[in-house]
Motif scaffolding. Structure first.
Motif, short mmCIF file in Angstrom:
data_model
loop_
_atom_site.label_atom_id
_atom_site.label_comp_id
_atom_site.label_asym_id
_atom_site.label_seq_id
_atom_site.Cartn_x
_atom_site.Cartn_y
_atom_site.Cartn_z
N ASP A 105 -1.93 0.30 2.97
CA ASP A 105 -1.09 -0.72 2.33
C ASP A 105 -1.31 -0.76 0.82
OD1 ASP A 105 0.25 -1.43 4.58
OD2 ASP A 105 -0.87 -3.27 4.98
N MET A 106 -2.53 -0.49 0.36
CA MET A 106 -2.75 -0.41 -1.08
C MET A 106 -1.92 0.72 -1.70
SD MET A 106 -6.88 -1.07 -1.23
CE MET A 106 -7.11 -1.10 -3.00
N ALA A 107 -1.82 1.82 -0.97
CA ALA A 107 -1.03 2.96 -1.47
C ALA A 107 0.46 2.63 -1.50
CB ALA A 107 -1.29 4.19 -0.60
N LYS A 108 0.91 1.72 -0.63
CA LYS A 108 2.32 1.35 -0.59
C LYS A 108 2.72 0.49 -1.79
CE LYS A 108 2.69 1.25 4.48
NZ LYS A 108 2.81 0.34 5.66
N VAL A 109 1.82 -0.40 -2.23
CA VAL A 109 2.22 -1.42 -3.20
C VAL A 109 1.56 -1.26 -4.56
CG1 VAL A 109 2.78 -3.12 -1.44
CG2 VAL A 109 0.43 -2.99 -2.30
N LEU A 110 0.69 -0.28 -4.73
CA LEU A 110 0.02 -0.02 -6.00
C LEU A 110 0.17 1.46 -6.33
CD1 LEU A 110 -3.15 -2.21 -5.30
CD2 LEU A 110 -1.46 -2.63 -7.12
N PRO A 111 -0.05 1.84 -7.60
CA PRO A 111 0.24 3.23 -8.01
C PRO A 111 -0.60 4.27 -7.26
CG PRO A 111 -0.04 1.79 -9.92
CD PRO A 111 -0.45 0.99 -8.72
N THR A 112 -0.03 5.47 -7.14
CA THR A 112 -0.72 6.63 -6.59
C THR A 112 -0.34 7.85 -7.42
OG1 THR A 112 1.06 7.23 -5.05
CG2 THR A 112 -0.61 5.71 -4.23
#
Length: 457
Positions: free
Chosen positions: A258-265
């Motif tokens: 979920d962090m990867a969905k809503v924050l930069p990658t």
């Protein structure tokens, strides 16, 4: 009677949250304002400390003020200052229950008081009017629990910019991830000395998780159960922790996804691998100066780091927890909650917000399993049977965590990745420095792990 600056100079070095114990102060300045004019009066102070080594730090110190000494607050006493020919008595406001309600009142009202701005998240009820009870045992921050409904975390050391704990929780709120405690609001403060700087994060308010158990306590209780059974294996003991470890792996994978969905990658490139390996080698060099015993492991550790520098392993860099271990998770009746996304508090804010591999969090948890298994060996370091059982417990729970993570994510985090081994070694090097400075008799724990990681054991 003393000036306020003198009081801070005498009092702050003895507080758990003060991060520079042992450094010599060159100067101290403070500016403050009244947050509440009730009884007791509540003031908030930004304390700037300059050290003789050239370093500088800024701390936030709320004070409650009383006209007469309060015997029940003796342990929270900061000092007395002159005021119109008499003394006024200052107390640590976070430990003065009668001065804790204004934080939530101002959050509910979205107040601006002096340089301080209160930002409710607007998603849930804030228990306005309740007093807060301090959480004991914290290191770098100070937290207050309001009934069974909310917990306020005050960030003692101030840096310009949004704290990652607030940033990540605000982003994850959009995913409704079940493994975090929802953010209810946060507080910021402007710096009048630098009007162009972004405000610093002062505090955050989250939903409190009642009737939850700390992961470290649960894990170490399982280890004690194992040690108490002389002829049983880890999977045969009633307090076996492996099922919880597997669920924790799945929870960690869910939060990472979920962090990867809503924050930069972004994909890792060769330059990133080289930078990571270089930083690890620099930390090892510095650590050997403090812990000479590391020198015998240095060749093997550097070989692990070299494999990272040459790696072509596909890695997507993203925001991560940054300081994940068993003390940062809570088990509830329905599953695991992951806490404290601020990263390692000693690192600069910008460094804590950098994109990284999720394997750094995996490595942190694997190191934590080792610590849980071996912490009781400190009492009997020559007990070969106990050492064998500790290793058995650690391997069982490390494997279970990796299984849970893999099942939830489709990625095997522990499948012989050179990056994971290097992250584990880097964490163990950090642990060696910490233990040498704070608990020398625990130094055997990370040193033993380095023997395993470098193939010396």
């Amino acid at each position: 009677m003393s000036t306020l600056g003198e009081l801070f100079r005498d009092w702050m070095p003895h507080q758990r949250w003060f991060g520079s114990k042992g450094r010599e102060w060159a100067a101290v300045t403070e500016d403050g304002f009244l947050l509440d004019r009730g009884n007791p009066v509540l003031s908030v102070h930004r304390v700037r400390v300059e050290y003789t080594d050239g370093g500088r730090e800024t701390y936030l110190v709320p004070l409650s003020w009383r006209d007469h000494p309060a015997e029940e607050l003796t342990s929270a006493f900061v000092g007395a200052v002159p005021n119109d020919g008499r003394e006024t008595y200052a107390y640590d406001a976070m430990r003065d229950r009668e001065s804790t309600a204004p934080w939530l009142i101002h959050l509910v009202n979205a107040s601006t008081i002096g340089p301080m701005h209160f930002h409710p998240a607007g998603v849930a009820y804030i228990p306005e009017g309740l007093p807060g009870d301090i959480v004991s045992g914290e290191q770098s921050n100070t937290s207050l629990i309001y009934g069974n409904e909310a917990i306020l975390k005050l960030f003692r050391r101030l840096e310009p910019g949004l704290n990652p704990d607030v940033e990540v929780h605000a982003a994850l709120r959009r995913t409704a991830n079940e493994h975090i405690a929802p953010l209810l609001g946060h507080i910021e403060i402007d710096d009048p000395a630098d009007p162009d700087a972004p405000p610093a994060t002062v505090a955050m308010l989250q939903t409190f998780v009642p009737n939850a158990s700390d992961g470290w306590r649960l894990a170490t209780a399982s280890v004690r159960d194992l040690y108490a059974e002389g002829d049983l294996h880890a999977d045969e003991v009633g307090g076996d922790f492996a099922a919880d470890s597997e669920r924790l792996g799945a929870a960690t994978a869910s939060v990472h996804a979920d962090m990867a969905k809503v924050l930069p990658t972004e994909p890792a490139d060769a330059g990133w691998y080289a930078t990571v390996a270089g930083q690890m080698n620099e930390r090892l060099d510095a650590a050997i100066e403090i812990v000479p015993q590391l020198a015998e492991h240095a060749e093997g550790i550097r070989a692990l780091y070299a494999s990272v520098a040459a790696s072509t392993e596909p890695v997507v860099r993203q925001r991560v927890h940054g300081d994940l271990h068993l003390g940062q998770v809570l088990r509830t009746a329905t599953g695991w909650i992951v806490l404290d996304f601020e990263g390692e508090p000693a690192r600069p804010l910008a460094a804590r917000r950098e994109l990284d591999s999720p394997l750094r969090d995996v490595a942190g948890m694997l190191r934590s399993f080792d610590y849980a298994a071996r912490h009781m060996l400190v009492e009997q370091p020559e007990d070969a049977q106990r050492a064998y059982r500790a290793q058995e417990w650690a391997e069982r729970n490390r494997d279970a965590f990796c299984t849970g993570y893999s099942t939830a994510s489709g990625l095997d985090p522990c499948g012989g990745s050179p990056l994971l081994r290097a992250f584990e070694a880097d964490k163990a090097v950090y642990e060696c420095v910490y233990e040498a400075r704070n608990r020398p008799h625990w130094l055997m724990i990370p040193l033993t792990s380095l023997s395993r990681l470098t193939g010396r054991d």
